[in-house]
Motif scaffolding. Structure first.
Motif, short mmCIF file in Angstrom:
data_model
loop_
_atom_site.label_atom_id
_atom_site.label_comp_id
_atom_site.label_asym_id
_atom_site.label_seq_id
_atom_site.Cartn_x
_atom_site.Cartn_y
_atom_site.Cartn_z
N ARG A 199 0.83 -1.05 -0.01
CA ARG A 199 -0.11 -0.18 -0.23
C ARG A 199 0.54 1.33 0.10
NH1 ARG A 199 -3.76 -2.89 -2.09
NH2 ARG A 199 -6.02 -2.57 -1.10
N THR A 200 2.17 1.07 -0.38
CA THR A 200 2.96 2.39 -0.33
C THR A 200 2.60 3.16 -1.63
OG1 THR A 200 4.84 1.16 -1.33
CG2 THR A 200 4.75 1.68 1.14
N CYS A 201 2.11 2.50 -2.63
CA CYS A 201 1.94 3.44 -4.00
C CYS A 201 0.34 3.88 -4.07
CB CYS A 201 1.97 2.31 -5.22
SG CYS A 201 0.85 1.01 -5.09
N ILE A 202 -0.32 4.13 -2.86
CA ILE A 202 -1.59 4.63 -3.07
C ILE A 202 -1.54 6.22 -3.77
CG2 ILE A 202 -2.49 3.23 -1.24
CD1 ILE A 202 -2.10 5.43 0.94
N VAL A 203 -2.72 6.31 -4.36
CA VAL A 203 -3.01 7.40 -5.09
C VAL A 203 -4.39 7.93 -4.88
CG1 VAL A 203 -1.04 7.46 -6.75
CG2 VAL A 203 -3.24 6.38 -7.15
N LYS A 204 -4.64 9.26 -5.03
CA LYS A 204 -6.09 9.59 -5.17
C LYS A 204 -6.72 9.81 -6.36
CE LYS A 204 -8.90 13.53 -2.94
NZ LYS A 204 -8.86 14.56 -2.15
N VAL A 205 -7.78 9.33 -6.93
CA VAL A 205 -8.30 9.32 -8.20
C VAL A 205 -9.47 10.46 -7.76
CG1 VAL A 205 -9.72 8.29 -9.90
CG2 VAL A 205 -7.80 7.07 -8.79
N THR A 206 -9.13 11.80 -8.55
CA THR A 206 -10.16 12.83 -8.40
C THR A 206 -11.24 12.72 -9.70
OG1 THR A 206 -8.61 14.29 -9.64
CG2 THR A 206 -8.43 14.24 -7.28
N LYS A 207 -10.95 12.05 -10.68
CA LYS A 207 -11.88 11.83 -11.68
C LYS A 207 -11.76 10.36 -12.28
CE LYS A 207 -13.04 13.92 -16.17
NZ LYS A 207 -12.63 14.86 -17.36
N GLY A 208 -12.93 9.49 -12.16
CA GLY A 208 -13.15 8.23 -12.82
C GLY A 208 -12.66 8.26 -14.15
N SER A 209 -13.57 8.77 -14.89
CA SER A 209 -13.12 8.77 -16.32
C SER A 209 -14.27 9.85 -17.16
CB SER A 209 -13.61 7.39 -16.74
OG SER A 209 -15.04 7.30 -16.80
N GLU A 210 -14.02 10.05 -18.45
CA GLU A 210 -14.73 10.73 -19.04
C GLU A 210 -16.25 10.60 -18.86
OE1 GLU A 210 -14.31 13.69 -20.10
OE2 GLU A 210 -12.08 14.03 -20.21
N LYS A 211 -16.44 9.14 -18.95
CA LYS A 211 -17.92 8.72 -19.03
C LYS A 211 -18.62 8.98 -17.41
CE LYS A 211 -17.34 5.58 -22.94
NZ LYS A 211 -17.41 3.88 -23.14
N ASP A 212 -17.65 8.48 -16.73
CA ASP A 212 -18.09 8.73 -15.22
C ASP A 212 -17.14 9.42 -14.43
OD1 ASP A 212 -19.18 8.10 -12.59
OD2 ASP A 212 -18.82 6.39 -12.62
N PRO A 213 -17.48 10.72 -14.41
CA PRO A 213 -16.21 11.65 -13.64
C PRO A 213 -16.29 11.71 -12.37
CG PRO A 213 -18.15 13.00 -14.25
CD PRO A 213 -18.28 11.59 -14.78
N ARG A 214 -17.18 11.06 -11.72
CA ARG A 214 -17.23 10.75 -9.97
C ARG A 214 -15.72 10.33 -9.57
NH1 ARG A 214 -22.05 7.04 -8.96
NH2 ARG A 214 -20.82 5.86 -10.54
#
Length: 336
Positions: free
Chosen positions: A52-67
């Motif tokens: 789990r040292t490579c954890i990141v934050k995804v602020t936008k899932g994709s163009e189709k689903d930006p959540r």
């Protein structure tokens, strides 16, 4: 041709193949935005998702689903989507969580870097320096194990192990029969062999190279020197083993070859595994064809030798007024 997708990591957009993980997408960009990885190894199938040292934050899932994704995710296990936006070093939340992960890894890991052969090329040492705390909050007794020899050339320091499973995957995938693995469960889990069998096969030494800490060490190199006092040089030989290409790194101290390791890429991963004959039995320069000095990153302590290009840092900044005054004083002392 595979479909291409675009992903933005810390404001930098890169186009990668569909199915690429966030970690490998960041590696294509390079630099400081590449998340650290203690358990993932691109050459080993099934690795990753444990430290789990490579954890990141995804602020936008994709163009189709930006959540955004509700929680931090392991970048080595999460594939990119077209239009995905990711934060790594630009997110305070990620940096705080990564510091917590490092603290957990150091709960049982002894800080014996001064006597550890891995010091100077240890991923956990680098993480501890960057994210670690000055003191631990852990109040309970650390788990301890006795050092054991799992072969005539390999010693296991289980106290240092972080259970990344790299050595297990390596033995599974490049040898005919694996005799070591994870024994017990929970806090009692440990790497060991069944009834202390010896790890004895042609490629057993590769478990030393893939270990990110000093849990598996080379007994032939043990306590002989510190890596920052050695000079690594790329070399090769015509190896008789059909699965070994004979391309290695020789670690010199003067004219003596102290150890032989497989070559590693910029992410510290072995490019191609080598056999034990090349690793342990060929430690004379005449056995090898020397190519060139191994490139060492400037941020590594091993680069302190400056053996590639001599560019010593200035100790004192030039001061023209001081130099002029020194010349005047020098002339006063000259006898004509």
């Amino acid at each position: 041709m595979s479909e291409k997708v675009k992903v933005t990591i810390d404001g930098i957009t890169v186009e990668v193949d569909n199915g690429t993980t966030i970690l490998n997408a960041a590696r294509q960009i390079g630099g400081e935005i590449v998340p650290p990885a203690m358990c993932y190894y691109s050459k080993l199938e099934g690795s990753g998702g444990k430290c789990r040292t490579c954890i990141v934050k995804v602020t936008k899932g994709s163009e189709k689903d930006p959540r955004p994704m509700p929680k931090l995710v392991a970048s080595c296990r999460t594939t990119v989507m077209d239009g995905m936006e990711v934060l790594n070093i630009t997110s305070p939340e990620v940096l705080e969580a990564r510091a917590g992960v490092v603290e957990i890894l150091l709960i049982n890991h002894p800080l014996d870097c001064p006597v550890c052969d891995q010091a100077g090329e240890c991923d956990l040492q680098n993480l501890g320096y960057e994210h670690g705390l000055q003191k631990t909050r852990y109040e309970f007794e650390r788990r301890t194990f006795d050092r054991i020899d799992i072969g005539d050339k390999i010693q296991l320091h289980m106290n240092r192990c972080i259970l990344c499973y790299r050595c297990v995957f390596t033995a599974d995938q490049i040898t005919n029969k694996r005799v070591h693995g994870i024994l017990n469960r929970g806090d009692h889990s440990e790497i060991s062999t069944y009834i202390q069998q010896a790890v004895d096969n042609d490629f057993s030494g590769n478990v030393i190279d893939v270990c990110p800490v000093g849990a598996l060490t080379d007994r032939t190199f043990r306590f002989k020197n510190r890596v920052w006092f050695t000079k690594p040089v790329d070399a090769h030989r015509n190896c008789d083993h059909e699965k070994c290409n004979g391309k290695v790194t020789l670690w010199y101290k003067g004219e003596d070859v102290l150890r032989v390791t497989a070559r590693k890429d910029q992410f510290g991963e072995v490019e191609e595994f080598i056999c034990n004959t090349c690793r342990f039995d060929k430690k004379v320069t005449s056995d090898w064809t020397i190519e060139h000095p191994t490139h060492i990153d400037d941020t590594s302590v091993i680069a302190s030798n400056h053996y590639e290009t001599l560019k010593p840092l200035p100790v004192i900044k030039p001061n023209s007024a001081l130099q002029a005054a020194n010349e005047i004083e020098l002339h006063k002392t000259v006898k004509y």
